[in-house]
Enzyme design. Structure first.
Site, PDB file in Angstrom:
ATOM      1  N   LYS A 108       0.846  -1.201   0.000  1.00  0.00           N
ATOM      2  CA  LYS A 108       0.000   0.000   0.000  1.00  0.00           C
ATOM      3  C   LYS A 108       0.883   1.253   0.000  1.00  0.00           C
ATOM      4  CE  LYS A 108      -0.242   0.240   5.019  1.00  0.00           C
ATOM      5  NZ  LYS A 108      -1.027   0.667   6.163  1.00  0.00           N
TER       6      LYS A 108
ATOM      7  N   TYR B 266      16.156  29.847   8.327  1.00  0.00           N
ATOM      8  CA  TYR B 266      15.060  30.586   8.964  1.00  0.00           C
ATOM      9  C   TYR B 266      15.211  30.557  10.484  1.00  0.00           C
ATOM     10  CZ  TYR B 266      12.531  30.674   4.526  1.00  0.00           C
ATOM     11  OH  TYR B 266      12.162  30.894   3.231  1.00  0.00           O
TER      12      TYR B 266
HETATM   13  C1  LIG Z   1      -4.018  -3.829   7.439  1.00  0.00           C
HETATM   14  C2  LIG Z   1      -2.540  -3.804   7.476  1.00  0.00           C
HETATM   15  N1  LIG Z   1      -1.861  -4.977   7.470  1.00  0.00           N
HETATM   16  C3  LIG Z   1      -0.515  -5.007   7.517  1.00  0.00           C
HETATM   17  C4  LIG Z   1       0.211  -3.843   7.566  1.00  0.00           C
HETATM   18  C5  LIG Z   1       1.709  -3.934   7.620  1.00  0.00           C
HETATM   19  O1  LIG Z   1       2.211  -3.466   8.834  1.00  0.00           O
HETATM   20  P1  LIG Z   1       3.778  -3.335   9.056  1.00  0.00           P
HETATM   21  O2  LIG Z   1       4.248  -2.349   8.057  1.00  0.00           O
HETATM   22  O3  LIG Z   1       3.911  -2.864  10.450  1.00  0.00           O
HETATM   23  O4  LIG Z   1       4.345  -4.671   8.823  1.00  0.00           O
HETATM   24  C6  LIG Z   1      -0.449  -2.618   7.585  1.00  0.00           C
HETATM   25  C7  LIG Z   1       0.305  -1.365   7.698  1.00  0.00           C
HETATM   26  O5  LIG Z   1       0.076  -0.522   8.514  1.00  0.00           O
HETATM   27  C8  LIG Z   1      -1.867  -2.588   7.536  1.00  0.00           C
HETATM   28  O6  LIG Z   1      -2.542  -1.446   7.514  1.00  0.00           O
END
Ligand SMILES: Cc1ncc(COP(=O)(O)O)c(C=O)c1O
Length: 396
Positions: A46, A275
């Site tokens: 994602k 700044y």
């Molecule tokens: C639904 C879900 N599963 C798995 C993960 C993976 O988590 P991580 O990056 O801590 O392994 C995430 C990330 O936040 C998530 O939103």
């Protein structure tokens, strides 16, 4: 004749996020090595694979043994299918307007979707109708995150609704852990108790649930008992372990952030920098200007806290970033004896080549996170779209 120079042309920007697919493959393999034979690995890609590029990361993770892909947004799931990635894909975040638009296409493509409420069940059933295909769903149980998911007290009513809905086929049940990165926190076990009770209630109504998944990277590393049928690591794929990896295994950061010195100049004692003039030189020194700033993803809250690497013609040197981080630029205190020159490479995160410095000296997303009071996840996903991604293998 004049040649137009486009506003966004990577040839005119020295900043690069160098993405090493071999590191993602290596990390996937390392995490895969922690699993029993019955457990599959869903690569969480994602948010454009935490800033690494979704398709690059997905392909690299599949090469390392992932057999599922997971994304928050349905449109990302469709992009994975359209790129020809022929593995089970799971997506979990949508609301009514996007659902009406995109879910029929998602279901038609055979992508698995999460359902975490009776309302979502109706949306998916409607989309399934529109797609003229039964939807494959994973039931999300809210075991303590308070985000998506069926609350335990709503499970009886939800299970009945699910049992009565013939447009959906339940593939799995899942939840997300809120504190797996702290093994001492009893919340993880409490969440699992809630999950197991909810799954038992669901099973009574609809029969056995084939696929259960709860583990993120932290639980993949530290809780083999929670691997169940599928684990969902994200951050670990990109080289950052929230908990120590077992002896003999190591993850490799897959993203490096580099730029080049735009200018080197000698200054006297009392030179103000940036700044708010939060930094003033206390000796004659050389300052280096780097054309990268918070609009590229550096956290302004980390101003003055991180040392970066300058790759000079005579070797690598560390240089403190001084003064406030600006939108497009930062300043380094190179020191009075520095051999650095305009045009030298600057490494802000990771090591995209053979560094002569020790591993520990090279700034990491963790160093930036610590300095900015955030987490490596945010540092990685903050590398902005105006930083061109360069995909190439980096020597381990
Ligand atoms: C639904 C879900 N599963 C798995 C993960 C993976 O988590 P991580 O990056 O801590 O392994 C995430 C990330 O936040 C998530 O939103």
């Amino acid at each position: 004749m004049s040649i137009a120079i486009p506003a966004e042309d990577p040839r005119h920007v020295p900043n690069r996020a160098v993405i090493d697919p071999a590191a993602i493959t290596h990390n996937t393999r390392a995490l895969r090595g922690l699993l029993g034979e019955q457990t599959a690995l869903m690569a969480v890609v994602k948010a454009d694979a935490y800033g690494h590029g979704m398709l690059t990361a997905a392909r690299a993770a599949l090469e390392g043994g992932a057999t599922w892909l997971g994304v928050a947004h349905p449109a990302s799931a469709l992009a994975l299918v359209r790129a020809g990635l022929d593995v089970p894909i799971f997506t979990w975040l949508y609301e009514p307007a996007t659902a009406a638009e995109v879910l029929p296409k998602v279901i038609e493509a055979g992508i698995d979707v999460s359902v975490g409420s009776e309302r979502m069940l109706r949306l998916v059933a409607e989309a399934s109708h529109a797609a003229d295909r039964r939807a494959r769903v994973h039931i999300k149980i809210d075991t303590g995150m308070g985000r998506n998911g069926v609350l335990p007290e709503a499970m009886t009513s939800f299970a009945e609704a699910l049992g009565a809905e013939d447009r959906v086929r339940t593939i799995g049940a899942w939840t997300h852990l809120s504190a797996a990165d702290d093994p001492a926190d009893p919340e993880t076990d409490r969440q699992i108790d809630v999950f197991d009770t909810a799954c038992a209630m669901l099973s009574e109504e609809i029969g056995p649930i084939a696929l259960q998944h709860v583990a993120n990277t932290a639980a993949t590393i530290s809780r083999p008992d929670l691997h169940r049928d599928l684990v969902r690591p994200g951050i670990g794929l990109y080289g950052y372990a929230p908990l120590p990896m077992p002896e003999g295994t190591r993850l490799r950061p897959a993203l490096s952030l580099t730029s080049r010195l735009a200018l080197v100049k000698d200054v006297q004692v009392g030179q103000r920098v940036g700044y708010g003039h939060t930094f003033v030189t206390d000796r004659p020194t050389r300052l280096g200007l780097v054309p990268i700033g918070y609009a590229d993803g550096l956290h302004r809250a980390a101003s003055g806290e991180v040392d970066v690497v300058v790759r000079t013609r005579t070797g690598d040197q560390l240089a403190a970033q001084v003064g406030r981080i600006s939108m497009d630029q930062i300043v380094l205190d190179l020191g009075p004896d520095s051999r650095a020159q305009a045009g030298d490479a600057v490494i802000l995160i990771g090591d995209p080549g053979a560094a002569v410095l020790d591993d520990g000296d090279v700034p990491s997303a963790e160093d930036w996170a610590r300095a900015a009071g955030t987490i490596p996840y945010e540092v990685l996903t903050s590398v902005s779209a105006r930083v061109p991604r360069e995909v190439r293998e980096v020597k381990a």
